[in-house]
Design a protein around this motif. Structure first.
Motif, short mmCIF file in Angstrom:
data_model
loop_
_atom_site.label_atom_id
_atom_site.label_comp_id
_atom_site.label_asym_id
_atom_site.label_seq_id
_atom_site.Cartn_x
_atom_site.Cartn_y
_atom_site.Cartn_z
N ALA A 100 0.86 -1.18 0.00
CA ALA A 100 0.00 0.00 0.00
C ALA A 100 0.89 1.23 0.00
O ALA A 100 1.65 1.46 0.93
CB ALA A 100 -0.90 -0.01 1.22
N LYS A 101 0.82 2.01 -1.03
CA LYS A 101 1.66 3.20 -1.16
C LYS A 101 0.82 4.43 -0.86
O LYS A 101 -0.30 4.57 -1.32
CB LYS A 101 2.23 3.30 -2.57
N LEU A 102 1.41 5.30 -0.06
CA LEU A 102 0.77 6.57 0.20
C LEU A 102 1.20 7.56 -0.86
O LEU A 102 2.39 7.65 -1.18
CB LEU A 102 1.17 7.09 1.58
N PRO A 103 0.28 8.32 -1.38
CA PRO A 103 0.68 9.33 -2.37
C PRO A 103 1.48 10.45 -1.71
O PRO A 103 1.31 10.75 -0.54
CB PRO A 103 -0.65 9.84 -2.93
N LEU A 104 2.38 11.02 -2.46
CA LEU A 104 3.23 12.09 -1.95
C LEU A 104 2.41 13.28 -1.47
O LEU A 104 2.76 13.93 -0.48
CB LEU A 104 4.22 12.53 -3.03
N ARG A 105 1.29 13.53 -2.11
CA ARG A 105 0.44 14.66 -1.72
C ARG A 105 -0.15 14.46 -0.34
O ARG A 105 -0.50 15.42 0.33
CB ARG A 105 -0.68 14.86 -2.72
N ALA A 106 -0.26 13.22 0.12
CA ALA A 106 -0.78 12.96 1.46
C ALA A 106 0.30 13.11 2.52
O ALA A 106 0.01 13.47 3.66
CB ALA A 106 -1.37 11.56 1.53
N ILE A 107 1.54 12.87 2.15
CA ILE A 107 2.63 12.92 3.11
C ILE A 107 3.27 14.30 3.19
O ILE A 107 3.71 14.72 4.26
CB ILE A 107 3.71 11.87 2.73
N LEU A 108 3.32 15.02 2.11
CA LEU A 108 4.05 16.28 2.02
C LEU A 108 3.63 17.32 3.07
O LEU A 108 4.51 17.90 3.73
CB LEU A 108 3.96 16.85 0.61
N PRO A 109 2.35 17.60 3.29
CA PRO A 109 2.01 18.60 4.31
C PRO A 109 2.50 18.22 5.71
O PRO A 109 2.97 19.07 6.46
CB PRO A 109 0.48 18.67 4.27
N TRP A 110 2.40 16.95 6.05
CA TRP A 110 2.86 16.50 7.36
C TRP A 110 4.38 16.58 7.45
O TRP A 110 4.93 16.93 8.51
CB TRP A 110 2.38 15.08 7.65
N ALA A 111 5.08 16.25 6.40
CA ALA A 111 6.53 16.33 6.40
C ALA A 111 7.00 17.78 6.56
O ALA A 111 7.94 18.05 7.31
CB ALA A 111 7.10 15.73 5.12
N VAL A 112 6.34 18.70 5.89
CA VAL A 112 6.69 20.12 6.02
C VAL A 112 6.39 20.60 7.43
O VAL A 112 7.21 21.30 8.05
CB VAL A 112 5.93 20.97 4.97
N PHE A 113 5.25 20.22 7.98
CA PHE A 113 4.87 20.63 9.34
C PHE A 113 5.90 20.14 10.36
O PHE A 113 6.38 20.91 11.18
CB PHE A 113 3.48 20.10 9.68
#
Length: 73
Positions: A17-30
């Motif tokens: 199961a791969k998470l899309p980058l758009r789902a991870i990016l806001p949390w990574a920036v935060f």
């Protein structure tokens, strides 16, 4: 005496199961910004770069500063 044979059941491979980058990016920036703010308070919140006046922030992060190797004396 009868013997029963147990046949192994092959396990299905785990689904990738791969998470899309758009789902991870806001949390990574935060969390990246949060870590930078914490690093600032532990490493540089004193003297000329002080945001808050006084020694209160320095005393709160004093032990963490020594643990991470930042000089403060």
């Amino acid at each position: 005496m009868a013997q029963t044979a147990i046949t192994p059941v092959p396990l299905a491979p785990p689904s990738a199961a791969k998470l899309p980058l758009r789902a991870i990016l806001p949390w990574a920036v935060f969390f990246g910004l949060l870590m930078l703010v914490l690093l600032y308070f532990v490493g540089a919140e004193q003297g000329a770069f002080s945001v808050f006046s006084g020694e209160s922030v320095h005393e709160w992060v004093h032990d963490g500063r020594h643990l991470l190797g930042f000089p403060c004396h």
